[in-house]
Design an enzyme around this catalytic site. Structure first.
Site, PDB file in Angstrom:
ATOM      1  N   ARG A  46       0.856  -1.202   0.000  1.00 30.60           N
ATOM      2  CA  ARG A  46       0.000   0.000   0.000  1.00 30.60           C
ATOM      3  C   ARG A  46       0.886   1.244   0.000  1.00 30.60           C
ATOM      4  NH1 ARG A  46      -1.578   1.544   4.622  1.00 30.60           N
ATOM      5  NH2 ARG A  46      -2.427  -0.428   5.373  1.00 30.60           N
ATOM      6  N   TYR A  98     -16.611  17.375 -14.962  1.00 34.32           N
ATOM      7  CA  TYR A  98     -16.931  15.950 -14.958  1.00 34.32           C
ATOM      8  C   TYR A  98     -17.989  15.646 -13.890  1.00 34.32           C
ATOM      9  CZ  TYR A  98     -16.261  10.931 -14.465  1.00 34.32           C
ATOM     10  OH  TYR A  98     -16.473   9.585 -14.385  1.00 34.32           O
ATOM     11  N   ASP A 170      -7.527  19.341 -13.730  1.00 32.17           N
ATOM     12  CA  ASP A 170      -7.830  18.003 -14.246  1.00 32.17           C
ATOM     13  C   ASP A 170      -7.394  18.000 -15.705  1.00 32.17           C
ATOM     14  OD1 ASP A 170      -9.030  15.770 -15.400  1.00 32.17           O
ATOM     15  OD2 ASP A 170     -10.802  15.873 -14.111  1.00 32.17           O
ATOM     16  N   LYS A 195      -8.275   6.956 -18.956  1.00 30.07           N
ATOM     17  CA  LYS A 195      -8.615   7.459 -20.289  1.00 30.07           C
ATOM     18  C   LYS A 195      -7.392   7.374 -21.216  1.00 30.07           C
ATOM     19  CE  LYS A 195     -12.392   8.164 -17.981  1.00 30.07           C
ATOM     20  NZ  LYS A 195     -12.726   9.414 -17.318  1.00 30.07           N
TER      21      LYS A 195
HETATM   22  C1  PLP Z   1     -13.252   9.829 -16.037  1.00 30.57           C
HETATM   23  C2  PLP Z   1     -12.915  11.164 -15.501  1.00 30.57           C
HETATM   24  C3  PLP Z   1     -12.689  11.359 -14.137  1.00 30.57           C
HETATM   25  C4  PLP Z   1     -12.829  10.244 -13.126  1.00 30.57           C
HETATM   26  O1  PLP Z   1     -11.862   9.260 -13.302  1.00 30.57           O
HETATM   27  P1  PLP Z   1     -12.097   7.686 -12.987  1.00 30.57           P
HETATM   28  O2  PLP Z   1     -10.832   7.083 -13.410  1.00 30.57           O
HETATM   29  O3  PLP Z   1     -13.294   7.268 -13.773  1.00 30.57           O
HETATM   30  O4  PLP Z   1     -12.371   7.598 -11.523  1.00 30.57           O
HETATM   31  C5  PLP Z   1     -12.349  12.632 -13.718  1.00 30.57           C
HETATM   32  N1  PLP Z   1     -12.239  13.660 -14.591  1.00 30.57           N
HETATM   33  C6  PLP Z   1     -12.451  13.507 -15.910  1.00 30.57           C
HETATM   34  C7  PLP Z   1     -12.322  14.673 -16.818  1.00 30.57           C
HETATM   35  C8  PLP Z   1     -12.799  12.255 -16.405  1.00 30.57           C
HETATM   36  O5  PLP Z   1     -13.031  12.112 -17.723  1.00 30.57           O
END
Ligand code: PLP
Length: 381
Positions: A46, A98, A170, A195
């Site tokens: 962890r 998001y 982000d 992503k």
């Molecule tokens: C998918 C996404 C998230 C969340 O991420 P996860 O890996 O699904 O928890 C946050 N911000 C954006 C812009 C996203 O596309």
């Protein structure tokens, strides 16, 4: 090191015991100690795992940052970041964001006494009126999801600096291939690694990158204390995915341009949201802070009927109807009923997220096939 070299080499080195060129999957929860406390820097997975360490270094290097931290999802990364704050603190966030981030802010952290202001950041100077002595963090997403608005990171960083606030960005949609928020003055970069970084729709993971040593220490403490860490298999898959990030992004951008241009001239399509268009309201900022414009596109349909959007989505073949984005395969989604269903209708319509809006994650297939797929589906309405 240039970007295309970093994706291959940063953070990784041949395994010292075997020479294996790929970082091994250290599938272990614990590490043997010679005598209590006498170990090689690894005690428990962890806290540290060599596969995760390599990935954290790789992602930090891609963002031109000093410290990378990986989490078991993008939401896990945001969760850790907000845990830097205390009850009473305030956050100024983009209003077009998001859906899961909106949900964790409003449904999870609001009840612990953290206050969130959701505001348009089209004009960064206008956010100053929300700043008071409790404000700690500015939270931005650019390009925004799903409206593809562009926020001027440098201008936000100037405001954050003036008021001694943290700026978090982000960077999931842009990826470090297109933009590096730390270089523009941000303090924290967050990724849904799920992503583009992983890129193959086979892993859920998140990451944070920072330059400040103290901030990194605080986040590592939260990462270890709260425990939303990814497993070594997933870290391996992401290390592998990252090796082609630059090649994939190049094609995502090319295909994005082709598809955005095609949709824009289609008689059944109303608005097309893509920052590469010269008449996009923030095109100049996009051109300044991004290296290209990406493969994420949203569009609405003439007449704005949800049934029409549904029909198109049900009849696309190469664009699979699914949550998520950023994989090699093209995906399509209906934000109003899928990713953004947790945002009230009045709130989402304020930013243009209407009932017929379709979001495309343009993959790396042959653009001609993707165009034909859209043409055939739009023909049916
Ligand atoms: C998918 C996404 C998230 C969340 O991420 P996860 O890996 O699904 O928890 C946050 N911000 C954006 C812009 C996203 O596309």
């Amino acid at each position: 090191m240039k970007f295309g070299t970093k994706v291959i080499h940063a953070g990784v080195a041949p395994d010292p015991t075997t020479g294996a060129i790929m970082t091994p999957i250290f599938q272990t929860s614990t590490y043997v100690q010679k005598s209590p406390g006498q170990h090689k820097g690894f005690e428990y997975s962890r806290t540290h795992n060599p596969t995760r360490d390599a990935l954290q270094k790789s992602i930090a290097a891609l963002e031109n940052g000093k410290h990378g931290l990986c989490f078991s999802s993008g939401m896990g990364a945001i969760d850790a970041l907000i845990k830097l704050l205390s009850p009473g603190d305030e956050v100024i966030s983009t209003n077009d964001l998001y859906g899961g981030t909106y949900r964790i802010f409003t449904k999870v952290f609001a009840k612990y006494g953290i206050k969130f202001h959701f505001v348009s950041m089209d004009d960064p100077a206008s956010i100053e009126k929300y700043i008071n002595d409790k404000t700690r963090l500015i939270w931005a997403e650019t390009p925004t999801n799903p409206m593809m608005n562009i926020i001027d990171i440098k201008a936000l960083a100037a405001i954050a600096g003036k008021h001694d606030l943290l700026l978090g960005v982000d960077n999931t949609f842009a990826t470090p291939y297109l933009q590096n928020p730390l270089d523009l003055g941000a303090d924290l970069v967050m990724h849904s690694v799920t992503k583009y970084l992983a890129g193959h729709s086979d892993v859920v993971m998140g990451a944070l990158v920072v330059n400040d040593d103290r901030l990194a220490e605080d986040l590592a403490f939260i990462q270890n204390s709260c425990g939303a860490t990814p497993g070594p298999q997933d870290c391996f898959l992401v290390l592998r995915g990252i090796k082609t990030l630059h090649l994939r992004m190049e094609r995502h951008c090319q295909n994005g341009k082709t598809i955005a241009g095609y949709l824009r001239h289609h008689p059944k399509v109303d608005k097309v949201y893509w920052p590469g268009f010269e008449d996009h309201p923030n095109h100049d900022i996009a051109a300044k802070q991004m290296r290209d414009f990406g493969g994420m596109i949203s569009f609405s349909i003439v007449g704005d009927k949800q049934e029409d959007a549904k029909k198109v989505l049900e009849n696309l073949h190469y664009f699979s109807l699914a949550e998520s984005l950023g994989g090699v395969e093209s995906l399509c989604g209906h934000p109003a009923s899928m990713t953004h269903a947790s945002i009230p209708k009045v709130e989402r319509e304020k930013v243009g997220l209407t009932d017929s809006l379709i979001r495309l994650s343009v993959g790396v297939e042959d653009a001609e096939d993707l165009k034909n797929d859209l043409a055939a589906a739009l023909e049916l309405i």
